[in-house]
Structure formats: C-alpha cells, structure tokens
Design a protein around this motif. Structure first.
Motif, PDB file in Angstrom:
ATOM      1  N   PRO A 192       0.821  -1.212   0.000  1.00  8.66           N
ATOM      2  CA  PRO A 192       0.000   0.000   0.000  1.00  8.66           C
ATOM      3  C   PRO A 192       0.854   1.261   0.000  1.00  8.66           C
ATOM      4  CG  PRO A 192       0.109  -0.916   2.201  1.00  8.66           C
ATOM      5  CD  PRO A 192       0.822  -1.892   1.310  1.00  8.66           C
ATOM      6  N   VAL A 193       0.265   2.344  -0.463  1.00  5.79           N
ATOM      7  CA  VAL A 193       0.833   3.670  -0.276  1.00  5.79           C
ATOM      8  C   VAL A 193       0.622   4.045   1.185  1.00  5.79           C
ATOM      9  CG1 VAL A 193       0.607   6.120  -0.858  1.00  5.79           C
ATOM     10  CG2 VAL A 193       0.405   4.371  -2.655  1.00  5.79           C
ATOM     11  N   LEU A 194       1.655   4.583   1.826  1.00  9.59           N
ATOM     12  CA  LEU A 194       1.577   4.945   3.242  1.00  9.59           C
ATOM     13  C   LEU A 194       1.552   6.458   3.404  1.00  9.59           C
ATOM     14  CD1 LEU A 194       4.160   2.543   4.941  1.00  9.59           C
ATOM     15  CD2 LEU A 194       1.681   2.468   5.143  1.00  9.59           C
ATOM     16  N   LEU A 195       0.599   6.936   4.212  1.00 13.28           N
ATOM     17  CA  LEU A 195       0.513   8.360   4.523  1.00 13.28           C
ATOM     18  C   LEU A 195       0.641   8.547   6.027  1.00 13.28           C
ATOM     19  CD1 LEU A 195      -2.500   9.408   2.249  1.00 13.28           C
ATOM     20  CD2 LEU A 195      -0.053   9.377   1.676  1.00 13.28           C
ATOM     21  N   ASP A 196       1.570   9.381   6.439  1.00 15.30           N
ATOM     22  CA  ASP A 196       1.802   9.706   7.842  1.00 15.30           C
ATOM     23  C   ASP A 196       1.103  11.039   8.117  1.00 15.30           C
ATOM     24  OD1 ASP A 196       3.075  10.984  10.167  1.00 15.30           O
ATOM     25  OD2 ASP A 196       4.578   9.401  10.063  1.00 15.30           O
ATOM     26  N   VAL A 197       0.099  11.021   8.998  1.00 20.00           N
ATOM     27  CA  VAL A 197      -0.724  12.212   9.229  1.00 20.00           C
ATOM     28  C   VAL A 197      -0.632  12.626  10.697  1.00 20.00           C
ATOM     29  CG1 VAL A 197      -2.928  13.271   8.590  1.00 20.00           C
ATOM     30  CG2 VAL A 197      -2.296  11.077   7.594  1.00 20.00           C
ATOM     31  N   ARG A 198       0.557  12.569  11.257  1.00 21.85           N
ATOM     32  CA  ARG A 198       0.686  12.942  12.672  1.00 21.85           C
ATOM     33  C   ARG A 198       0.328  14.409  12.889  1.00 21.85           C
ATOM     34  NH1 ARG A 198       6.241  10.049  14.331  1.00 21.85           N
ATOM     35  NH2 ARG A 198       6.436   9.793  12.059  1.00 21.85           N
ATOM     36  N   TYR A 199      -0.488  14.617  13.919  1.00 25.57           N
ATOM     37  CA  TYR A 199      -1.002  15.957  14.200  1.00 25.57           C
ATOM     38  C   TYR A 199      -1.411  16.027  15.657  1.00 25.57           C
ATOM     39  CZ  TYR A 199      -4.475  19.719  14.485  1.00 25.57           C
ATOM     40  OH  TYR A 199      -5.194  20.821  14.864  1.00 25.57           O
ATOM     41  N   ALA A 205       6.635   5.985   3.988  1.00 23.38           N
ATOM     42  CA  ALA A 205       5.492   6.841   4.287  1.00 23.38           C
ATOM     43  C   ALA A 205       5.772   8.288   3.883  1.00 23.38           C
ATOM     44  CB  ALA A 205       5.148   6.782   5.767  1.00 23.38           C
ATOM     45  N   VAL A 206       4.737   8.943   3.371  1.00 22.04           N
ATOM     46  CA  VAL A 206       4.810  10.350   2.978  1.00 22.04           C
ATOM     47  C   VAL A 206       4.016  11.170   3.990  1.00 22.04           C
ATOM     48  CG1 VAL A 206       4.187  12.032   1.198  1.00 22.04           C
ATOM     49  CG2 VAL A 206       5.068   9.783   0.545  1.00 22.04           C
ATOM     50  N   PHE A 207       4.576  12.274   4.437  1.00 23.11           N
ATOM     51  CA  PHE A 207       3.884  13.109   5.413  1.00 23.11           C
ATOM     52  C   PHE A 207       2.793  13.928   4.745  1.00 23.11           C
ATOM     53  CE2 PHE A 207       3.406  17.107   7.822  1.00 23.11           C
ATOM     54  CZ  PHE A 207       2.990  16.573   9.036  1.00 23.11           C
ATOM     55  N   VAL A 208       1.625  13.995   5.405  1.00 17.34           N
ATOM     56  CA  VAL A 208       0.515  14.825   4.960  1.00 17.34           C
ATOM     57  C   VAL A 208       0.149  15.756   6.108  1.00 17.34           C
ATOM     58  CG1 VAL A 208      -1.878  14.863   4.178  1.00 17.34           C
ATOM     59  CG2 VAL A 208      -0.338  13.066   3.364  1.00 17.34           C
ATOM     60  N   ASP A 209       0.080  17.040   5.819  1.00 16.68           N
ATOM     61  CA  ASP A 209      -0.182  18.072   6.817  1.00 16.68           C
ATOM     62  C   ASP A 209      -1.696  18.255   6.963  1.00 16.68           C
ATOM     63  OD1 ASP A 209      -0.568  20.528   8.179  1.00 16.68           O
ATOM     64  OD2 ASP A 209       1.352  21.285   7.454  1.00 16.68           O
TER      65      ASP A 209
END
Length: 275
Positions: free
Chosen positions: A20-27, A46-50
C-alpha cells in the motif's frame, strides 16, 4: 475492504506483491508540528501529509478545519503517490483522529481502498526511517460524494429525525467548559458520544461487536440515519470510522461545533439532556 488494518497485517502487506501507499498524518492540536516527528522517524516509504494545510481549508465561516479545495487535495494525494488502483494505509501517532480525517477525505473523494492503521505508529513494531521518500506521481482524481456529508442544516435535521452524535468530551457537550469556540453547549437534539470511548487502553479501536453494542445503546439501530460532529470535523471522523467498523454508515458534519457556534442564529443546548 476493511476500514482498519493491524500492524502485523501492514507489515505483511509491505513485503507483498501489492504494497500500500503509506501516509503519515501525525497531528496534535496546539502541539508541535507533525513534520518534525515524521522526519525523526516514520514507517519506511510513508509520505507526510499536513492535516491543517492539506486536509483542511483555511479556517473561517466554515469552521476551524473546513474541507480543502478538492483539486488541491487531489494534487497533494498524487504527489504522495496515491493511485486509484493501489491500496492506501494512513496512520498518525496513535490517537487515530488525524488518520481518520485522511481516511474520510479519501473515501469521500472516491478512493476504493483506504484503511487506518489501528493504534497508529504507537503499535508499529517494524523498522522506521528518517529518509523522506520521493514516490512516483500517482493518478488519483478526486470525485466528491462517495460517502455522506452534511452541513449545519443537515445536522439540525438529523438531530430531529435521526441520530446526531456529538463526539466531543462530555463536559464540552454539557456546556461546562469550552476551551476553543465562541459558546459552550451542543446542537439541540444531539446525543453525547465521546470519541475516546471508541478505543481501549491500548489505543486500538474496540472490537466490532463492542462498538456495535455501544452505538446501539445510543440509538443507532433504530435511527433512519446517523451523523457525527465534534469541534472541527477531526475527532468526528474517528467516530465515523468506528461506526464503519461497527457496520453502521454515518455522515460527517465537517464544520461541526466550530461552525455551528460561530453563527449566532443557531440554537444552543446545555446540560446532559440532548434537548
């Protein structure tokens, strides 16, 4: 496809034929920006998403975290490598709210295969890396409307004719405190359902039968339709996720209390009673 994935299942898929494509959405609301934690260590690839800049539009009359421009959201997802025919897994630090917002946005715009890592990075036992990946550009084209979305009028209607759940802490629902918004209280007719009660001590969502029993006790089984709101449409997305795991479809009121309470013409209820 299930709405969530375990850490063990994710580890297996990442070494499989169709990772899978991984998205890191830490907030963290009011806390340090999630990018610093991401750059210090994230699940490999993983790619970071704001959340505030890419999963929400500028705050204003639509609330603190209104919907972003759909085309801009699509561009962010394509830069992250999201493809329509490739599964996506989103995660955050463990609370699950931010990851659920990304999950909901992708579902609402038509992605057929997105899941939340149950428990977030806190339960991940595999390797982490600090290298920022440069994925191939994806092809995802967002088409809004795949899952239900309601506005303030729709929330008011659901509170009268269906079940509208308030995912904030009980003291905010009752109007005892309001640390952020203009006025304290809740939408008249809404039922208190704090989102933190969807998870166990380990930070993972409760098993589906327990979630189903919880929402049944709140009236979800008899209601012709269910909707959820919170302060600004983030923690409510986790409640929509929990309802999905329980087998109950639900609409999200993205503007939530931050939009409702800013409009002085909207009624406000206080106390433990929905009305």
């Amino acid at each position: 496809m299930n709405a969530t994935i375990t850490a063990a299942e994710l580890a297996g898929e990442l070494t499989g034929d169709r990772p899978p494509v991984l998205l890191d959405v830490r907030y963290q609301m009011g806390g340090p920006h999630g990018r610093a934690a991401y750059e210090a260590g994230h699940i490999p690839g993983a790619v970071f998403v704001d959340l505030e800049a890419e999963l929400a539009g500028p705050p204003g009359s639509g609330g603190r975290h209104p919907l972003p421009d759909v085309e801009a959201f699509g561009a962010v997802m394509r830069r992250a490598g999201v493809r329509h025919d490739t599964p996506v897994v989103v995660y955050d630090g463990g609370q699950g709210w931010a990851a659920a917002r990304a999950w909901w946005m992708l579902r609402w715009t038509g992605h057929p295969g997105v899941r939340v890592l149950d428990g977030g990075l806190a339960v991940w036992e595999g390797p982490v890396e600090s290298e920022v990946p440069a994925p191939a550009t994806g092809d995802f084209q967002p088409v809004p409307g795949a899952v239900p979305l309601i506005n303030a009028d729709g929330a008011a209607e659901l509170a009268r004719t269906g079940l509208l759940l308030d995912a904030r802490a009980g003291e905010r629902y009752r109007g005892e405190v309001e640390p952020i918004d203009r006025v304290a209280g809740h939408i008249p007719g809404a039922v208190s359902a704090p989102t933190m009660e969807n998870v166990g001590p380990d930070g993972r969502l409760l098993p589906a039968p327990e979630l189903a029993a919880r929402f049944k006790s709140l009236g979800a089984e008899e209601a012709p339709a269910v909707g959820v709101y919170c302060g600004s449409g983030v923690s409510a997305a986790q409640q929509v996720l929990a309802l999905e795991v329980a087998g109950i479809p639900a609409a999200l009121y993205v503007g939530s209390w931050s939009e409702w309470s800013a409009d002085e013409s909207r009624p406000v209820a206080t106390g433990a009673d929905p009305r």
